[in-house]
Design a protein around this motif. Structure first.
Motif, PDB file in Angstrom:
ATOM      1  N   ASP A 191       0.827  -1.208   0.000  1.00 45.27           N
ATOM      2  CA  ASP A 191       0.000   0.000   0.000  1.00 45.27           C
ATOM      3  C   ASP A 191       0.860   1.256   0.000  1.00 45.27           C
ATOM      4  O   ASP A 191       0.595   2.215  -0.735  1.00 45.27           O
ATOM      5  N   GLU A 192       1.894   1.256   0.840  1.00 41.12           N
ATOM      6  CA  GLU A 192       2.785   2.414   0.896  1.00 41.12           C
ATOM      7  C   GLU A 192       3.548   2.576  -0.415  1.00 41.12           C
ATOM      8  O   GLU A 192       3.726   3.703  -0.909  1.00 41.12           O
ATOM      9  N   ALA A 193       4.025   1.463  -0.989  1.00 37.95           N
ATOM     10  CA  ALA A 193       4.749   1.528  -2.256  1.00 37.95           C
ATOM     11  C   ALA A 193       3.845   2.036  -3.370  1.00 37.95           C
ATOM     12  O   ALA A 193       4.258   2.848  -4.208  1.00 37.95           O
ATOM     13  N   SER A 194       2.613   1.569  -3.394  1.00 40.44           N
ATOM     14  CA  SER A 194       1.664   2.009  -4.412  1.00 40.44           C
ATOM     15  C   SER A 194       1.396   3.504  -4.311  1.00 40.44           C
ATOM     16  O   SER A 194       1.361   4.218  -5.323  1.00 40.44           O
ATOM     17  N   ASP A 195       1.219   3.986  -3.084  1.00 42.44           N
ATOM     18  CA  ASP A 195       0.975   5.418  -2.895  1.00 42.44           C
ATOM     19  C   ASP A 195       2.194   6.241  -3.312  1.00 42.44           C
ATOM     20  O   ASP A 195       2.056   7.316  -3.902  1.00 42.44           O
ATOM     21  N   LEU A 196       3.386   5.725  -3.016  1.00 38.24           N
ATOM     22  CA  LEU A 196       4.614   6.435  -3.373  1.00 38.24           C
ATOM     23  C   LEU A 196       4.770   6.509  -4.889  1.00 38.24           C
ATOM     24  O   LEU A 196       5.138   7.558  -5.446  1.00 38.24           O
ATOM     25  N   ILE A 197       4.486   5.420  -5.594  1.00 42.93           N
ATOM     26  CA  ILE A 197       4.581   5.410  -7.051  1.00 42.93           C
ATOM     27  C   ILE A 197       3.548   6.358  -7.656  1.00 42.93           C
ATOM     28  O   ILE A 197       3.828   7.073  -8.625  1.00 42.93           O
ATOM     29  N   ARG A 198       2.359   6.391  -7.078  1.00 44.96           N
ATOM     30  CA  ARG A 198       1.306   7.281  -7.581  1.00 44.96           C
ATOM     31  C   ARG A 198       1.727   8.736  -7.476  1.00 44.96           C
ATOM     32  O   ARG A 198       1.463   9.546  -8.372  1.00 44.96           O
ATOM     33  N   ARG A 199       2.411   9.087  -6.381  1.00 44.73           N
ATOM     34  CA  ARG A 199       2.839  10.472  -6.188  1.00 44.73           C
ATOM     35  C   ARG A 199       4.107  10.796  -6.964  1.00 44.73           C
ATOM     36  O   ARG A 199       4.428  11.966  -7.158  1.00 44.73           O
ATOM     37  N   GLY A 200       4.830   9.774  -7.382  1.00 45.13           N
ATOM     38  CA  GLY A 200       6.021  10.001  -8.197  1.00 45.13           C
ATOM     39  C   GLY A 200       7.294   9.646  -7.478  1.00 45.13           C
ATOM     40  O   GLY A 200       7.572  10.156  -6.387  1.00 45.13           O
ATOM     41  N   LEU A 201       8.098   8.753  -8.094  1.00 44.50           N
ATOM     42  CA  LEU A 201       9.378   8.362  -7.513  1.00 44.50           C
ATOM     43  C   LEU A 201      10.418   9.449  -7.753  1.00 44.50           C
ATOM     44  O   LEU A 201      10.346  10.196  -8.726  1.00 44.50           O
ATOM     45  N   ARG A 202      11.389   9.519  -6.868  1.00 38.93           N
ATOM     46  CA  ARG A 202      12.467  10.481  -7.005  1.00 38.93           C
ATOM     47  C   ARG A 202      13.593   9.890  -7.862  1.00 38.93           C
ATOM     48  O   ARG A 202      13.981   8.739  -7.679  1.00 38.93           O
ATOM     49  N   SER A 203      14.083  10.692  -8.771  1.00 35.83           N
ATOM     50  CA  SER A 203      15.221  10.288  -9.600  1.00 35.83           C
ATOM     51  C   SER A 203      16.507  10.865  -9.022  1.00 35.83           C
ATOM     52  O   SER A 203      16.484  11.742  -8.158  1.00 35.83           O
TER      53      SER A 203
END
Length: 422
Positions: A128-140
């Motif tokens: 759930d946390e990973a999904s929310d993080l991907i939805r908001r955008g990963l940092r490059s």
């Protein structure tokens, strides 16, 4: 998956399973017998009861054997309930509070509705946390790579270029590429793949496979420990704060009080005494009013000294203080009884220990609290116990479910000079 309580038994005999005894395969039995009795780097969590039976010790969580047998060990609950969901819910609550985890999972409702084993619940919370993080955008981030190119770009690596035996028509260069290949994202990808490979929940497997596709541009971590060490802190990575402890729980077992050693699959194992101590600490810390501070296992004092050498460090579970007073709190995972002739099950050694704490940390004057898990038949222990006219010890129950502040905590919050919290 067999589910038992701490101090339960596991046997190769075929019999109906209960929380006190369950059947396991011969291969799982042999592995537990070989590796579960401890070594130089680990602690024993099983003992031999008979040629075909082993007894578990005071550890809780989940352990997986190489043959794929996953055994769930729940706390020997403070009452005689056999409600597995209720006990599991309490264990998850203790772990999340003790590790200061704040997953988005609703908690009790998820456990009750899906009948999730503990590891599956934490895996679901991580996804759930990973999904929310991907939805908001990963940092490059910038990643330095060394390559050979037919034209000059990036930085010329002079040493490699001169040392090249052939292929002088190409340039040895170092490139800083802005990509998703950074330690935090590699850990995220590894956690997703770990769940996908080890989960037995169809819902967790489906969600993990979806996230794996979304993370297709991110490689898995080649060294989990190294990447956790490179995990950056800062405002740009604030969104990663919630997923990191769950990733550590699933991948690295980097826990402040979990057992060490080689674990396979989705295993996590906790000494119950340490877990209870941390749970009491987190509960009390959250209940203190402004102006009061809590310290986990202070270690400033020793029992004695020989010349300039200090011997036997004293570490109570918890010290609470404000500007004027101090209180010592210790927690013991033990069921008291109503047999007054046997001192209700209280240990003389524990009282000696608290007496030493009081002399060193309170200078022989003040109140100390010894907490035990509250049970249905918790004895009416007289008190306070007076070590001297000025030093008192209060033996009190701790409510595992409600975590409500009892009278003794109100006394601490008021900074009262009352001699007894009762």
């Amino acid at each position: 998956m067999p589910t038992v309580r701490e101090f339960g038994r596991l046997t190769t005999r075929q019999k109906s399973s209960s929380l006190d005894c369950a059947s396991i395969s011969a291969s799982a039995f042999d592995w537990l017998l070989r590796y579960g009795r401890g070594n130089d780097d680990d602690f024993p969590f099983v003992q031999i009861a008979s040629p075909d039976t082993i007894s578990l010790q005071n550890y809780v969580g989940v352990i997986e054997t190489p043959c794929g047998t996953r055994i769930e060990i729940l706390p020997k609950h403070v009452s005689e309930t056999s409600d597995v969901t209720r006990i599991r819910t309490l264990l998850i609550k203790m772990i999340t509070e003790s590790l200061n985890l704040r997953p988005r999972r609703a908690g009790n409702a998820d456990v009750a509705a899906l009948h999730m084993p503990m590891t599956e619940w934490f895996a679901s919370a991580f996804l759930d946390e990973a999904s929310d993080l991907i939805r908001r955008g990963l940092r490059s981030g910038y990643t330095t790579t060394e390559t050979r190119e037919p034209f000059l770009r990036g930085r010329l690596d002079v040493a490699r270029q001169i040392g090249a035996a052939n292929g002088l028509h190409q340039f040895s260069v170092q490139l800083d590429e802005y990509s998703l290949d950074r330690p935090e994202n590699r850990i995220l990808r590894s956690g997703v793949e770990h769940v996908a490979q080890n989960t037995v929940s169809p819902e967790n497997w489906r969600q993990a496979r979806e996230l794996s596709a979304l993370l297709g541009d991110v490689p898995e971590s080649g060294n989990v420990g190294s990447d956790f060490g490179k995990w950056e802190r800062g405002r740009q990575l604030a969104d990663y704060g919630r997923v990191k402890p769950l990733a550590e729980l699933l991948l690295a077992h980097r826990l402040p009080f979990a057992t060490l050693g080689d674990r396979r699959g989705m295993s996590m194992l906790f000494p119950m005494e340490r877990l209870f101590e941390r749970y009491v600490f987190s509960s009390i810390s959250a209940s203190l009013k402004p102006g009061f501070k809590s310290v986990w296992q202070p270690n400033r004092h020793h029992l004695c000294s020989v010349g300039a050498e200090e011997w036997f460090r004293l570490k109570p579970d918890m010290l609470v203080h404000n500007e004027a007073r101090r209180w010592i709190i210790d927690a013991k995972w033990k069921r008291l009884n109503r047999d007054r002739s046997a001192n209700f099950g209280l240990s003389q050694a524990d009282f000696y220990q608290l007496f030493a704490y009081g002399q060193k940390y309170l200078q022989g004057s003040g109140d100390m609290f010894l907490m035990y898990p509250e049970i249905d038949q918790f004895p009416e222990v007289p008190g306070p116990f007076e070590f001297s006219r000025d030093l008192r010890l209060h033996v009190l129950p701790f409510d595992m479910h409600s975590r409500t502040a009892p009278v003794w905590l109100n006394v601490i919050n008021r900074g009262s000079n009352e001699e007894s919290p009762a």
